[in-house]
Design an enzyme around this catalytic site. Sequence first.
Site: not given
Length: 576
Positions: A276, A312
């Site tokens: 993330d 990401e």
Amino acid sequence: MLRGRRSPHFHPDRDPLPLHAEILCGGNVRSCQGMTSRSKKLVYALLSSLVFTACTKTPADNPSAGSSVQMMELNKDLKSVYIDDAYRNTYEIFPYSFCDTDGDGIGDLKGIISKLDYIQDMGFTALWLTPVHPSGTYHKYDVDDYYAIDPQFGTMEDYETLIEECGKRNIRVIMDLVLNHTSTDNEWFQKAHEYLKELPPDWEPSVDYCKYFDYYNFTREAKEGWAPLSDTNWYYEARFWDGMPDLNLNSSFVRQEITDIMKFWLDKGVSGFRLDAVTSFYTGDPDQNTEFLRWLVSTGKSLKKDCYFVGEAWTGRDEIAKYYESGIDSLFNFPFADQSGILCNVMRGSFGAEDYVNAQIKADQVYRERNSSYVDAPFYTNHDMGRSAGYYALDEGPVTKMAYALSILMSGNTYVYYGEELGMKGSGRDENKRAPMYWSTDASSEGMCRGPEGMDEIKMKFPSFEEQKTDDLSMWNYFRQALKIRNAFPSIARGEITLYDECSDEELAVFAKDDGVHEPVLLVINVTDQTETADLSSLGEFTKLSAVLNTSEEKIVYDHGTMTMPPFSIAVLTGE
Ligand SMILES: [Ca+2]
Ligand SMILES: [Ca+2]
């Protein structure tokens, strides 16, 4: 306006789609040895006004109506080729909203387990679950404890069962690893807070007394992006929200903790991690982010040789390329995704069919330069984006379907967000993007979740799974066919692209994919609402129409080297 092409200013949420006027008169066949596409377009522009009314065909006149029959017939015998590598078809599940088994309205791990046959039958070979650790929020991106499962979702035993059941189906499990920040309710933060509360104001903190002080970034100065720590004169870095304190990723204690976390879950059988918020590790410092990634990836791979990482980095192509220097396997290919990305722009007519292919060739070149063994991670939407059915307000299906196929047919590990296979809707506030999986129109039927609190009432555009599963023309069936094709021809996921630019232009593109191991394939795509033709007779190697993805009533026809492509259609050719 060019023939068969919408105006570049066309806005599907505002403008009606042009009528499907099929122009089948001669004179517009692309040839791989013929005119350049530029000069052909001029001819098209001149022809279009003349032939538009003269030779419009209606589906009723069309002797070959029934394209879904063609799709089902031709693709029926395709066989899946399973290869145990990182090129996967990954299904992204938001567990809170996927499938509930205990009647509390909240999706759970048992629910996911109960749908593994569905997931496998769709053609997926990996799962990415958004965070499943204990957390006070429904999205769980603020983790309280990295070594446990949120009781809302089930137990550790459930998670172990999930991995085991996935293993039986050759489905890999990718865990969402949130390393930029934790929750303020995480014990690490609580202990650091306690320590600083008790520390006399003029004393300097020391890790000899509390190592958790080193886990986060604390300062006595007020700064933007930093939040005051209650009952102290300290501030802590919290870039997203003051409930999410940023971790100090330079800390050797934190790095040891991350190593332990990865080991803990790899030992349980996860295949890798989705990382993330990669660009926020060190805000504004891509070099440090890359260095941290390099450490993380090498540590993970020292624990498990083929531990897979996908990051990401929500940014442009050239910055994504930089992160590949870390040796990370995959980074999500953001430039193709979302309402502003390449795929949507192709379907809206502001980006051409050949531009779609060229953008992939260019990205491959730029990424490969930094990491020769990278695996692209194409996707179209995720839990942070509006759902794609909402991108084309007046579309009745073909555009929404075709856009997803263009994503699924890209090389790499492809990602699909749950519910997109049904054309679910949901945009605006984040909760709407995470609406309950639309198993049934009956909200009280088995498995249905209630969805996040604060979610608006969402009117779905396409039917529920219950209704779509028996309809050969449904979004769901089209999706399944697209994944089936991807599984049958390994070169689609693994191949390098060659564009035949003499017979490609804005409307139609012809390109080959070859991974050097498996059968090469030729893909022909028509991204317009008009019938397009191309003369492929010079491409001797590809003589057999092996699979199709149709969206209109017309069939794809391949006759003596001439390819007739109905609106929004895709053909796969191979050797005999
Ligand atoms: Ca539940
Ligand atoms: Ca950070």
